[in-house]
Structures are given as structure tokens and as C-alpha cells.
Scaffold this motif. Structure first.
Motif, PDB file in Angstrom:
ATOM      1  N   THR A   1      -5.956   5.719  -6.500  1.00 50.22           N
ATOM      2  CA  THR A   1      -6.447   6.014  -5.040  1.00 50.22           C
ATOM      3  C   THR A   1      -7.191   5.617  -4.423  1.00 50.22           C
ATOM      4  OG1 THR A   1      -5.621   7.406  -6.666  1.00 50.22           O
ATOM      5  CG2 THR A   1      -6.581   8.627  -4.538  1.00 50.22           C
TER       6      THR A   1
ATOM      7  N   CYS B   1       1.259  -1.280  -0.031  1.00 49.62           N
ATOM      8  CA  CYS B   1      -0.368  -0.463  -0.079  1.00 49.62           C
ATOM      9  C   CYS B   1       0.995   1.139   0.101  1.00 49.62           C
ATOM     10  CB  CYS B   1      -0.813  -0.157   1.617  1.00 49.62           C
ATOM     11  SG  CYS B   1      -2.401   1.516   1.447  1.00 49.62           S
ATOM     12  N   HIS B   2       2.126   1.219   0.949  1.00 51.18           N
ATOM     13  CA  HIS B   2       2.684   2.147   0.972  1.00 51.18           C
ATOM     14  C   HIS B   2       3.519   2.945  -0.459  1.00 51.18           C
ATOM     15  CE1 HIS B   2       2.732   2.947   5.711  1.00 51.18           C
ATOM     16  NE2 HIS B   2       1.231   3.356   4.829  1.00 51.18           N
TER      17      HIS B   2
ATOM     18  N   GLN C   1       1.429   4.101  -3.276  1.00 47.64           N
ATOM     19  CA  GLN C   1       0.607   5.778  -2.332  1.00 47.64           C
ATOM     20  C   GLN C   1       1.947   6.380  -2.724  1.00 47.64           C
ATOM     21  OE1 GLN C   1      -0.240   5.120   1.216  1.00 47.64           O
ATOM     22  NE2 GLN C   1      -2.302   5.760   0.792  1.00 47.64           N
TER      23      GLN C   1
ATOM     24  N   ASP D   1      -5.107   1.456   2.910  1.00 52.66           N
ATOM     25  CA  ASP D   1      -4.733   1.882   4.262  1.00 52.66           C
ATOM     26  C   ASP D   1      -5.491   2.126   5.522  1.00 52.66           C
ATOM     27  OD1 ASP D   1      -2.484   3.472   4.577  1.00 52.66           O
ATOM     28  OD2 ASP D   1      -3.225   5.860   5.293  1.00 52.66           O
TER      29      ASP D   1
ATOM     30  N   LEU E   1      -6.649   2.193  -2.671  1.00 55.85           N
ATOM     31  CA  LEU E   1      -5.157   2.765  -2.016  1.00 55.85           C
ATOM     32  C   LEU E   1      -6.190   3.387  -0.414  1.00 55.85           C
ATOM     33  CD1 LEU E   1      -2.140   3.161  -3.954  1.00 55.85           C
ATOM     34  CD2 LEU E   1      -2.681   1.397  -2.324  1.00 55.85           C
TER      35      LEU E   1
ATOM     36  N   GLN F   1       2.089   7.031  -6.919  1.00 50.95           N
ATOM     37  CA  GLN F   1       1.013   8.027  -6.913  1.00 50.95           C
ATOM     38  C   GLN F   1       1.579   9.996  -7.092  1.00 50.95           C
ATOM     39  OE1 GLN F   1      -2.936   6.371  -5.540  1.00 50.95           O
ATOM     40  NE2 GLN F   1      -3.025   6.347  -7.143  1.00 50.95           N
ATOM     41  N   GLN F   2       2.370  10.195  -5.402  1.00 49.55           N
ATOM     42  CA  GLN F   2       2.466  11.200  -4.832  1.00 49.55           C
ATOM     43  C   GLN F   2       3.902  11.758  -5.729  1.00 49.55           C
ATOM     44  OE1 GLN F   2       3.003   9.981  -0.912  1.00 49.55           O
ATOM     45  NE2 GLN F   2       0.855   9.762  -0.403  1.00 49.55           N
TER      46      GLN F   2
END
Length: 190
Positions: free
Chosen positions: A165, A96-97, A100, A172, A168, A103-104
Motif C-alpha cells: 500500500t 500500479c492501477h 491497487q 501513484d 503503491l 488490493q481494493q
């Protein structure tokens, strides 16, 4: 396929049956990336998901939520299903991280995103030999564009990103909730 965003969470906890379906769909997603790619993650997730599923199927009425599964197993002075749950949540948190992070940081290659997440979430659980093997495996993850192309299968990257998004965010919520529950209850460190 079932999204983690659609897994019901009540005051009793995270719905076990829906979680197992979402986690299974997630693990199977790695098949789209080709054999060997993400194998180090997929094998671990499959094994631990299998352990959670086995315990759930043997104790369905007492394990309607992930939290009840852990509490019930502890009442029997057993740990097999809960140990698998701890490792499954750990693997899902890592993944997950990493996604993420992808994406960031839209300019970072995927292996960089997975390495950051590994260092933050899993590294401290592993011996030097395992850390070395994981570092090599992470270098084998596909390039960012290949990853998106394989998962979207010709579809829109923007639409996929929007769905990812939501997915996730749902994952999260579940992994952070379960991390707190498992650690505070003394069931294991995620």
C-alpha cells in the motif's frame, strides 16, 4: 530494495537516480513470479527503463530529475530518452492501477485486476493484434494466492499488503505527476 515511496520529489521534480533504482527493483520483483509470467509487462518496462537509464547516464548533470531529463532532451531536438520515459510511465501506471485494483477488490482474481487496468490505461495505445496478445498473456498471470505466496516468500500477507500500500501510494504520486508533466508539456501521451 528501493521503494517508490522513498524517491525524493522536490520542486525541480522526481529524482532520476532514485527513480531508476526503484524502477529497477520493481522490474526485478517480477523474477520472483517465475519465467514467462508477466513477461509482457517486464520486457516492456526493462526496455524503456534501459532507454531512460542510458540517456540519464549520458547527461547526468542535466537530468537530475525526470522533468529536467525531458526538458533537456527537447532542447536538443531529440526524443529517444523521453519516448522511453513516456512508455515507462505508461507501463508503471498500468501495473500500479492493476495492483491497487487487486488490493481494493479482495475477491477478484489477479487476471481480472490486470484486465481492468489494461482496458483503462493501455488498450487504446495498441492495435487489435497486440490487444489480442495481451489478453492471452493476462490470462496467464498467477492466481491471487500464488502471487502473494511467491512475493511474500513465506512471510505475512498482511505485512506485505501494508508495505505494498505504501509502495503503491508512492508510485501513484510519481506516475500521476509525470503523466501530467509529460502530457501538458507536449512530451507524449501516457
Amino acid at each position: 530494495s528501493k521503494s517508490f515511496a522513498d524517491v525524493p520529489i522536490t520542486e525541480d521534480g522526481v529524482d532520476t537516480a532514485a527513480f531508476i533504482v526503484a524502477a529497477t527493483d520493481f522490474v526485478n520483483m517480477f523474477d520472483l513470479l517465475g519465467s514467462g509470467v508477466f513477461g509482457f509487462v517486464q520486457a516492456d518496462l526493462k526496455s524503456n527503463l534501459g532507454g531512460v537509464r542510458k540517456y540519464y547516464e549520458a547527461t547526468t548533470n542535466e537530468s537530475t530529475t525526470l522533468e529536467k531529463l525531458a526538458v533537456h532532451e527537447a532542447s536538443l531536438h531529440q526524443r529517444t530518452g523521453t519516448a522511453c520515459l513516456v512508455r515507462l510511465i505508461r507501463g508503471l501506471l498500468f501495473t500500479c492501477h492493476a495492483l491497487q485494483n487487486m488490493q481494493q477488490d479482495t475477491s477478484a482474481e489477479l487476471h481480472v485486476c490486470f484486465k481492468r487496468s489494461y482496458d483503462d490505461n493501455l488498450r487504446h495505445h495498441h492495435t487489435f493484434i497486440i490487444r489480442s496478445a495481451v489478453t492471452v498473456a493476462i490470462r496467464a498471470v498467477p492466481h491471487r494466492t500464488d502471487f502473494y505466496n511467491r512475493l511474500t516468500q513465506g512471510g505475512s500477507h498482511e505485512k506485505f499488503d501494508t508495505e505494498l500500500t505504501k509502495w503503491l501510494a508512492g508510485l501513484d504520486i510519481i506516475v500521476m505527476r509525470m503523466k501530467d508533466f509529460l502530457e501538458q508539456g507536449g512530451y507524449g501521451n501516457v
